[in-house]
Design an enzyme around this catalytic site. Sequence first.
Site, PDB file in Angstrom:
ATOM      1  N   GLN A 134      47.477  21.442 -23.645  1.00 10.50           N
ATOM      2  CA  GLN A 134      48.680  20.842 -22.645  1.00 10.50           C
ATOM      3  C   GLN A 134      48.714  21.303 -21.635  1.00 10.50           C
ATOM      4  O   GLN A 134      49.256  20.845 -20.577  1.00 10.50           O
ATOM      5  CB  GLN A 134      49.815  21.076 -23.361  1.00 10.50           C
ATOM      6  CG  GLN A 134      50.185  20.056 -24.719  1.00 10.50           C
ATOM      7  CD  GLN A 134      50.471  18.553 -24.344  1.00 10.50           C
ATOM      8  OE1 GLN A 134      50.418  18.162 -23.060  1.00 10.50           O
ATOM      9  NE2 GLN A 134      50.628  17.844 -25.421  1.00 10.50           N
ATOM     10  N   THR A 150      26.249  12.969 -36.000  1.00  8.62           N
ATOM     11  CA  THR A 150      25.983  12.480 -34.648  1.00  8.62           C
ATOM     12  C   THR A 150      26.848  12.721 -33.646  1.00  8.62           C
ATOM     13  O   THR A 150      27.883  12.028 -33.782  1.00  8.62           O
ATOM     14  CB  THR A 150      25.393  10.985 -35.047  1.00  8.62           C
ATOM     15  OG1 THR A 150      24.291  11.277 -35.876  1.00  8.62           O
ATOM     16  CG2 THR A 150      24.504  10.386 -33.521  1.00  8.62           C
ATOM     17  N   ASN A 155      53.497  21.819 -26.486  1.00  9.45           N
ATOM     18  CA  ASN A 155      53.628  20.436 -26.185  1.00  9.45           C
ATOM     19  C   ASN A 155      55.122  19.864 -26.237  1.00  9.45           C
ATOM     20  O   ASN A 155      55.025  18.836 -25.845  1.00  9.45           O
ATOM     21  CB  ASN A 155      52.588  19.835 -27.262  1.00  9.45           C
ATOM     22  CG  ASN A 155      52.894  20.298 -28.847  1.00  9.45           C
ATOM     23  OD1 ASN A 155      52.981  21.526 -29.074  1.00  9.45           O
ATOM     24  ND2 ASN A 155      53.288  19.342 -29.791  1.00  9.45           N
ATOM     25  N   ALA A 166      41.187  17.816 -30.354  1.00  6.48           N
ATOM     26  CA  ALA A 166      41.676  19.306 -30.511  1.00  6.48           C
ATOM     27  C   ALA A 166      42.023  19.637 -31.750  1.00  6.48           C
ATOM     28  O   ALA A 166      42.178  20.789 -32.536  1.00  6.48           O
ATOM     29  CB  ALA A 166      42.760  19.390 -29.478  1.00  6.48           C
ATOM     30  N   THR A 167      42.621  18.772 -32.651  1.00  7.98           N
ATOM     31  CA  THR A 167      42.549  19.041 -34.039  1.00  7.98           C
ATOM     32  C   THR A 167      41.545  19.665 -34.862  1.00  7.98           C
ATOM     33  O   THR A 167      41.643  20.863 -35.549  1.00  7.98           O
ATOM     34  CB  THR A 167      43.104  17.665 -34.896  1.00  7.98           C
ATOM     35  OG1 THR A 167      44.514  17.464 -34.291  1.00  7.98           O
ATOM     36  CG2 THR A 167      43.583  18.161 -36.569  1.00  7.98           C
ATOM     37  N   HIS A 221      41.833  13.061 -24.612  1.00 12.99           N
ATOM     38  CA  HIS A 221      42.869  12.056 -24.275  1.00 12.99           C
ATOM     39  C   HIS A 221      44.143  12.520 -23.606  1.00 12.99           C
ATOM     40  O   HIS A 221      44.872  11.666 -23.205  1.00 12.99           O
ATOM     41  CB  HIS A 221      43.155  11.188 -25.589  1.00 12.99           C
ATOM     42  CG  HIS A 221      44.119  11.897 -26.635  1.00 12.99           C
ATOM     43  ND1 HIS A 221      45.227  11.553 -26.713  1.00 12.99           N
ATOM     44  CD2 HIS A 221      43.585  12.778 -27.494  1.00 12.99           C
ATOM     45  CE1 HIS A 221      45.683  12.198 -27.942  1.00 12.99           C
ATOM     46  NE2 HIS A 221      44.950  12.914 -28.143  1.00 12.99           N
ATOM     47  N   CYS A 259      53.074  14.284 -32.600  1.00 14.65           N
ATOM     48  CA  CYS A 259      52.524  14.492 -33.794  1.00 14.65           C
ATOM     49  C   CYS A 259      53.544  14.857 -34.931  1.00 14.65           C
ATOM     50  O   CYS A 259      53.474  14.886 -36.107  1.00 14.65           O
ATOM     51  CB  CYS A 259      51.840  15.746 -33.560  1.00 14.65           C
ATOM     52  SG  CYS A 259      50.477  15.691 -32.477  1.00 14.65           S
ATOM     53  N   SER A 318      41.353  18.824 -25.707  1.00 16.47           N
ATOM     54  CA  SER A 318      41.335  17.384 -26.174  1.00 16.47           C
ATOM     55  C   SER A 318      41.042  16.232 -25.153  1.00 16.47           C
ATOM     56  O   SER A 318      41.973  16.755 -23.978  1.00 16.47           O
ATOM     57  CB  SER A 318      42.452  16.972 -26.950  1.00 16.47           C
ATOM     58  OG  SER A 318      42.580  15.596 -27.331  1.00 16.47           O
TER      59      SER A 318
HETATM   60  N1  PMP Z   1      47.336  20.759 -29.688  1.00 12.65           N
HETATM   61  C1  PMP Z   1      48.261  20.396 -28.945  1.00 12.65           C
HETATM   62  C2  PMP Z   1      48.977  21.603 -28.023  1.00 12.65           C
HETATM   63  C3  PMP Z   1      48.422  19.032 -28.800  1.00 12.65           C
HETATM   64  O1  PMP Z   1      49.569  18.708 -27.986  1.00 12.65           O
HETATM   65  C4  PMP Z   1      47.591  18.425 -29.559  1.00 12.65           C
HETATM   66  C5  PMP Z   1      47.908  16.645 -29.380  1.00 12.65           C
HETATM   67  N2  PMP Z   1      49.169  16.227 -29.772  1.00 12.65           N
HETATM   68  C6  PMP Z   1      46.773  18.626 -30.346  1.00 12.65           C
HETATM   69  C7  PMP Z   1      46.461  19.990 -30.278  1.00 12.65           C
HETATM   70  C8  PMP Z   1      45.647  17.998 -30.962  1.00 12.65           C
HETATM   71  O2  PMP Z   1      45.091  17.327 -30.189  1.00 12.65           O
HETATM   72  P1  PMP Z   1      44.211  15.882 -30.813  1.00 12.65           P
HETATM   73  O3  PMP Z   1      44.976  14.650 -30.606  1.00 12.65           O
HETATM   74  O4  PMP Z   1      43.063  15.786 -29.901  1.00 12.65           O
HETATM   75  O5  PMP Z   1      43.597  15.899 -32.108  1.00 12.65           O
END
Ligand code: PMP
Length: 379
Positions: free
Chosen positions: A179, A237, A149, A69-70, A201, A323, A199
């Site tokens: 989230q 890829t 988050n 997601a980043t 995970h 994070c 994301s």
């Molecule tokens: N957006 C939110 C609201 C998140 O909680 C997170 C993960 N902490 C991310 C983006 C980033 O996701 P990723 O770890 O897949 O880069």
Amino acid sequence: MLYFDHAATTPPYEEVTQTVAEVMGRHYGNPSSLHQLGETSGKLLSKAREVCAAALQVKPREIIFTAGATESNNTAIKGAAVQYISRGKHLITTQTEHPSVFESCKQLEELGWEVTYLPVDEDGKVSAQQVLAAVRQETVLVSIMHVNNETGTIQPVSEIGQALKEQAPRVLFHVDGVQGFGKVPLSIKESGIDLYSLSAHKIRGPKGVGLLFVREGLKLAPLLAGGGQEGGLRSGTENVPYIVAFAKALRMAREGLDARRTKFSGLRERLIRGIIAIPELSINSPVDGAPHIVQFSYPGMKAEAFLHILEEKGFFVSTRSACSSKRSEPSRVLLAMGKSRDEASSGIRISLGEEHTDKDIDALLNALDDAVRRLQRLR
Ligand code: PMP
């Protein structure tokens, strides 16, 4: 050990780890290769895209796979800002976004864009009226997260999206859905959302893979130049094993939404009731927050000390969010909600998972109470 840090990351489903191993070991062809091995990988990739699209009720060609997601958030914001520069150089977001949105906006500011960071109320929310009032002639994009988050605040993204479509249809709407997905219902299509990040995970899939929904007809400037994979928007890829496993997790997250929501809501209520009974603690999450996140503060106490006492007792929690937990400043999110610096420096986040029971919550509450007593003695 009891793991209460599911908002940081989740344990993958067994089916997910098995799928990764199987696809990685057996179907290692490059999905762009023209021979049989490549064709098999290509088919797996197409199938995964269809599964994800069905879970989101969008079209397969609207799904772009990313490394998480980043990357999805960076692509949505910078890609739209650069692509639509002729419309103007103004963006709207909130003061409480994830760093991948917040810092993307900061980078664009340094390059000459103007960004409005909307203030939030004491529950951490913004309103559709606030968003509309901030829209200018030169506004290109609004980016607002679905669920926060750190606190679990649910933003009214559906109302915001619909208001934008009615009153400012030229402005693009991006939602960070990381989230919220699988815990809080949201219809991408009915909410006027143009771009939506996920994301894997956070929903029991693998780390390092995610997706960006890009509404059909919308163009974005790609962050990466290269072979033109993913409709030219994300060269490189594709990580087929992770994408196939992600699709499985996404389907399970979607299918289990109602049951999960009911279960988590019951556990959360029990947890909140117990925390309220410990007078030293104050809850930061709003009453109507997401069902899997509860955040509280112990003003005057260092969150890390609290976390490590809980860890000694076998409970893994988080200081606000993974994070930002290595940063020593108070939480930007809590300060924006009007909390004191003391409160904003002592936040502890509990986030729930599918394996938890009432008994686990009671055990955690006992540990919280013990930890508070111990910290008081150390004072
Ligand atoms: N957006 C939110 C609201 C998140 O909680 C997170 C993960 N902490 C991310 C983006 C980033 O996701 P990723 O770890 O897949 O880069």
